[in-house]
Structure formats: C-alpha cells, structure tokens
Write a protein that holds these residues in place. Structure first.
Motif, PDB file in Angstrom:
ATOM      1  N   ASN A 150      40.275  75.502  69.491  1.00  0.00           N
ATOM      2  CA  ASN A 150      40.280  75.018  68.112  1.00  0.00           C
ATOM      3  C   ASN A 150      39.639  75.995  67.130  1.00  0.00           C
ATOM      4  N   ASP A 151      39.028  77.082  67.627  1.00  0.00           N
ATOM      5  CA  ASP A 151      38.485  78.095  66.709  1.00  0.00           C
ATOM      6  C   ASP A 151      39.504  79.183  66.392  1.00  0.00           C
ATOM      7  N   MET A 152      40.674  79.127  67.037  1.00  0.00           N
ATOM      8  CA  MET A 152      41.717  80.115  66.764  1.00  0.00           C
ATOM      9  C   MET A 152      42.576  79.610  65.610  1.00  0.00           C
ATOM     10  N   TRP A 153      41.932  79.625  64.425  1.00  0.00           N
ATOM     11  CA  TRP A 153      42.596  79.144  63.215  1.00  0.00           C
ATOM     12  C   TRP A 153      42.119  79.978  62.035  1.00  0.00           C
ATOM     13  N   PRO A 154      42.781  79.887  60.881  1.00  0.00           N
ATOM     14  CA  PRO A 154      42.445  80.776  59.763  1.00  0.00           C
ATOM     15  C   PRO A 154      41.020  80.640  59.255  1.00  0.00           C
TER      16      PRO A 154
ATOM     17  N   GLU B 146      34.595  84.652  61.921  1.00  0.00           N
ATOM     18  CA  GLU B 146      34.455  85.982  62.513  1.00  0.00           C
ATOM     19  C   GLU B 146      35.779  86.735  62.615  1.00  0.00           C
ATOM     20  N   ALA B 147      36.869  86.100  62.218  1.00  0.00           N
ATOM     21  CA  ALA B 147      38.187  86.735  62.321  1.00  0.00           C
ATOM     22  C   ALA B 147      38.628  87.277  60.964  1.00  0.00           C
ATOM     23  N   LYS B 148      39.320  88.393  60.997  1.00  0.00           N
ATOM     24  CA  LYS B 148      39.863  88.947  59.773  1.00  0.00           C
ATOM     25  C   LYS B 148      40.988  88.050  59.252  1.00  0.00           C
ATOM     26  N   PRO B 149      41.164  88.004  57.939  1.00  0.00           N
ATOM     27  CA  PRO B 149      42.260  87.186  57.381  1.00  0.00           C
ATOM     28  C   PRO B 149      43.602  87.583  57.992  1.00  0.00           C
ATOM     29  N   GLY B 150      44.370  86.594  58.373  1.00  0.00           N
ATOM     30  CA  GLY B 150      45.688  86.843  58.929  1.00  0.00           C
ATOM     31  C   GLY B 150      45.732  86.992  60.432  1.00  0.00           C
ATOM     32  N   VAL B 151      44.569  87.064  61.087  1.00  0.00           N
ATOM     33  CA  VAL B 151      44.550  87.217  62.546  1.00  0.00           C
ATOM     34  C   VAL B 151      45.083  85.958  63.220  1.00  0.00           C
ATOM     35  N   TYR B 152      44.657  84.793  62.719  1.00  0.00           N
ATOM     36  CA  TYR B 152      45.080  83.531  63.324  1.00  0.00           C
ATOM     37  C   TYR B 152      46.010  82.780  62.375  1.00  0.00           C
ATOM     38  N   PRO B 153      47.147  82.332  62.873  1.00  0.00           N
ATOM     39  CA  PRO B 153      48.066  81.529  62.043  1.00  0.00           C
ATOM     40  C   PRO B 153      47.541  80.109  61.915  1.00  0.00           C
ATOM     41  N   PRO B 154      48.192  79.266  61.101  1.00  0.00           N
ATOM     42  CA  PRO B 154      47.795  77.861  61.008  1.00  0.00           C
ATOM     43  C   PRO B 154      47.780  77.204  62.385  1.00  0.00           C
ATOM     44  N   LEU B 155      46.771  76.378  62.630  1.00  0.00           N
ATOM     45  CA  LEU B 155      46.578  75.755  63.937  1.00  0.00           C
ATOM     46  C   LEU B 155      47.555  74.594  64.120  1.00  0.00           C
ATOM     47  N   PRO B 156      48.380  74.619  65.208  1.00  0.00           N
ATOM     48  CA  PRO B 156      49.350  73.540  65.408  1.00  0.00           C
ATOM     49  C   PRO B 156      48.841  72.466  66.370  1.00  0.00           C
ATOM     50  N   LEU B 157      49.274  71.243  66.139  1.00  0.00           N
ATOM     51  CA  LEU B 157      49.077  70.136  67.073  1.00  0.00           C
ATOM     52  C   LEU B 157      50.442  69.803  67.653  1.00  0.00           C
TER      53      LEU B 157
END
Length: 384
Positions: free
Chosen positions: A61-65, A69-80
């Motif tokens: 759940n931390d792999m989201w925009p 600690e992530a650069k902008p654009g690294v993670y796409p919108p989080l899907p359910l």
C-alpha cells in the motif's frame, strides 16, 4: 529479489504450485483477500494461480503516488482489484482507511458463500504496513497511537472471521492459522512496531527480522490453551496441509516438509529439516539454523540497522545504517534469543555442520556473497 513493484515484469511462475492449487485437487473453493505482491498484471495475478476469487491490492500500500520517499511519477495510482479487474484506480487516504474493513467484509462473504463445501481462504492484511490507516471506528481508541489503533482493528477483523466460521457451523472442521510475514520496520519507529528482545527487524536475517508468532485454532483437533516453542517456516505449511487432505505435491523439488507432528504436539515430535537457510538481498546466503531452531549461524554479510538510534515518528522514517557483520558467529537461540553472545569457539562441530549445510545450499541455490550460481534454480514467471 526484493518487493515487486507495479512496473515489474516478472512474478510467480505458472510452473509453481500454490497452496490454492494443492487444495483444488480435492475440490476446495479458493479465495484470497488482501496484498498479493507476486506480480501485478495477468498472467501473474492470483486468479492465474489457483484462486477462484480475489479482492485486494496487487502490491504494497506504500507503492502509490503519495509515498514521501519516491520521486514523482515512480508509482502510478494505486488500484484495488476484484479478480483481475480494478474496482477503483487511484486509492485515496480515505480509501486506505477502509481497507481493513473492506477486506474483512469480503472474507466473511466468502466464508458464508462456501460454508457447505471445503474451502481455503488466504487473507493477507495490508496493515500494519506503512502508511498506516485505520477506520473511524478504531481511530484514537488505543493507548499506543495510530499503530495501536491499526492492531486493534486487525484484532476486530480476526474476531469477525472467527464469528463467521462459528455462525456457519464449521468450527470443528476449520483450521485457522494466524501469522506474519516478517518483523517490524524499525526505521518507522512509532509506526513500525517492536521485536524486542529479538535483534534488529524487517529486512534482516537476525531473529527480529524473521521470527514471528504463529497462532493456530482447530477445535477438537488442537487442544485449546497449549503453547509450543517449536520452530518451523511458512514454507512448511504447503506440504503439511497437503498431507492432511491427501493432496499430491508438485513433481519438482520444494523446500518445505510436513511438520504436523510439531503442530499437533505429538510426543517426541522433531522438526524434519536438517537445517534452514536465510537468503536476502541479491541472493545472499546470510544465516543458517538447525531444524529444531536452537543453533543459528550468522555468516559474514552487510545488513541495515539503526544501532542505538530511535526510529522515526508520525510515519516519517529515518535512514538506516549499513552495518558490516564481518564474523561467522554461532548463537544458542534457546538461551540467547537476542543473538548477543557468539559461542562459535565453544562448539566447533556445530559450526562445521551448519557450514556444510550452507555449502550444500550454495550448490543448489547459489550465493552472491561467495559468487556462486545455483544448479537447481527455476525461472520466475514473466510478462509477454
């Protein structure tokens, strides 16, 4: 190695056999709720690996925009996902507040729908992985801050599951196993939990990283109130449960063994493994324990730690130190669970035996620390 993010193009191979595929041999309905993290797109999703029903997040759940600690654009919108289809793309913080509730409702629904037939439900909570989120019914209710609130909600969720089993009249036909995947994420401090008196935490091969509690419930089969200090690994669950229902194991080698005698508390039961190995990072063999879990050999490696520094607060982590462990050290976990006293010099035969097992595993699985390539490795699944 390491966590598979949304852009990763590999995951669980179709040639591997999941526990869901094991039990389907005997006509079980199979469902999964929660975090998958073994590949985020077809043909790597749960529905391609034996699960009839799936509802949850394809990765952490931390792999989201909103990951700080992530650069902008690294993670796409989080899907359910529901099955293979997104029911929502771009989860908000308010959505994450509801994850534990949504997961629990779906799990209860699965139990009620399949109570008249054998079923297997794998429920992998997203919490208490950071970022921590909790519903309004538990927010501010504990005396341990947000982390405590989250744990209370997971406790509620377990209660809902057990109540659904009891309502369905299948208490004595249902084995419930509750455990965790790893120790606390120490750099998050008050959002990461504690493993004391164990050494270190998540992301290490010290006991604080890998030793977790396990609770099992099976009325009429497992005696209530019993405790055990026996150790086994989650890799042992698949062959143990396959044996209970008379299902066949895969034709290829697997690492787990049947540990039912330990679970059932049979007199004189011993762990069937000669030893276990602990790999981390880029296929580094970092530690070995004997099967009974008493003797642990730590091999030279580098790990992440905080030393005496505290972790972060309020969801903001501190940076780990990279600690070089230069020695080969032996610990008696029965007497020294905190891995504080190296007794290798007093037990050279035990060190030799565990080192010999480590060498056997290097031949099969490799070891980047000694620049070895294993001869028994299998390829992961890959996207076309």
């Amino acid at each position: 190695h390491m966590a598979l993010g949304p852009g990763t193009r590999h995951g669980l191979s179709e040639g591997e056999m999941t526990l869901a595929e094991v039990v389907k041999q005997k006509g079980y309905a199979t469902g999964m709720v929660g975090k998958w993290h073994l590949g985020s797109r077809p043909p790597l999703l749960p529905t391609y690996h034996g699960f009839d029903d799936y509802f949850g997040l394809p990765y952490s759940n931390d792999m989201w925009p909103h990951n700080p600690e992530a650069k902008p654009g690294v993670y796409p919108p989080l899907p359910l996902l529901d099955g293979e289809k997104p029911v929502k793309v771009g989860l908000t913080a308010e959505d994450q507040d509801q994850l534990t509730t949504w997961y629990t409702e779906r799990a209860v629904k699965f139990i009620e729908q399949h109570r008249a037939q054998p079923f297997f439900l794998y429920f992998a909570h997203s919490m208490p992985h950071v970022p921590l989120h909790v519903s309004a019914k538990f927010k501010g209710k504990s005396q341990q801050g947000l982390y405590g609130d989250v744990i209370q909600e997971i406790d509620w969720s377990v209660g809902e599951i057990l109540a659904a089993v009891k309502r369905s009249g299948i208490d004595e036909r249902t084995l419930v196993i509750f455990t965790s995947d790893n120790g606390p994420w120490l750099r998050f401090g008050d959002h990461g939990g504690s493993a004391k008196p164990l050494r270190e935490g998540k992301g290490t091969c010290w006991e604080g990283g890998t030793r977790v509690p396990c609770l099992m419930r099976w009325p009429g089969t497992l005696a209530a109130g019993t405790t055990s200090n026996a150790m086994f690994m989650t890799i042992d669950l698949l062959p143990t449960l396959a044996k209970r229902i008379g299902a066949a194991l895969p034709a290829h080698p697997i690492d787990g063994r049947d540990v039912w005698p330990l679970i059932a508390g049979q007199p004189g039961a011993r762990n069937p493994h000669e030893a276990y190995v602990y790999y981390f990072e880029n296929n580094e063999l970092q530690a070995v324990t004997d099967g009974d879990g008493r003797w642990k050999l730590q091999l030279p490696h580098t790990y992440r730690g905080l030393g005496d520094r505290p972790g972060g607060r309020g969801g903001v982590p501190v940076v780990y130190d990279m600690v070089k462990f230069k020695d080969t050290a032996l610990y008696d976990l029965d007497a020294d669970v905190g891995e504080t006293k190296d007794i290798a010099a007093q037990h050279p035969a035990i060190v030799q035996r565990l080192e010999a097992f480590a060498e056997k595993m290097r031949e099969q699985l490799g070891d980047s620390l000694t620049k070895r390539t294993g001869n028994a490795l299998r390829e992961p699944g890959r996207l076309p």
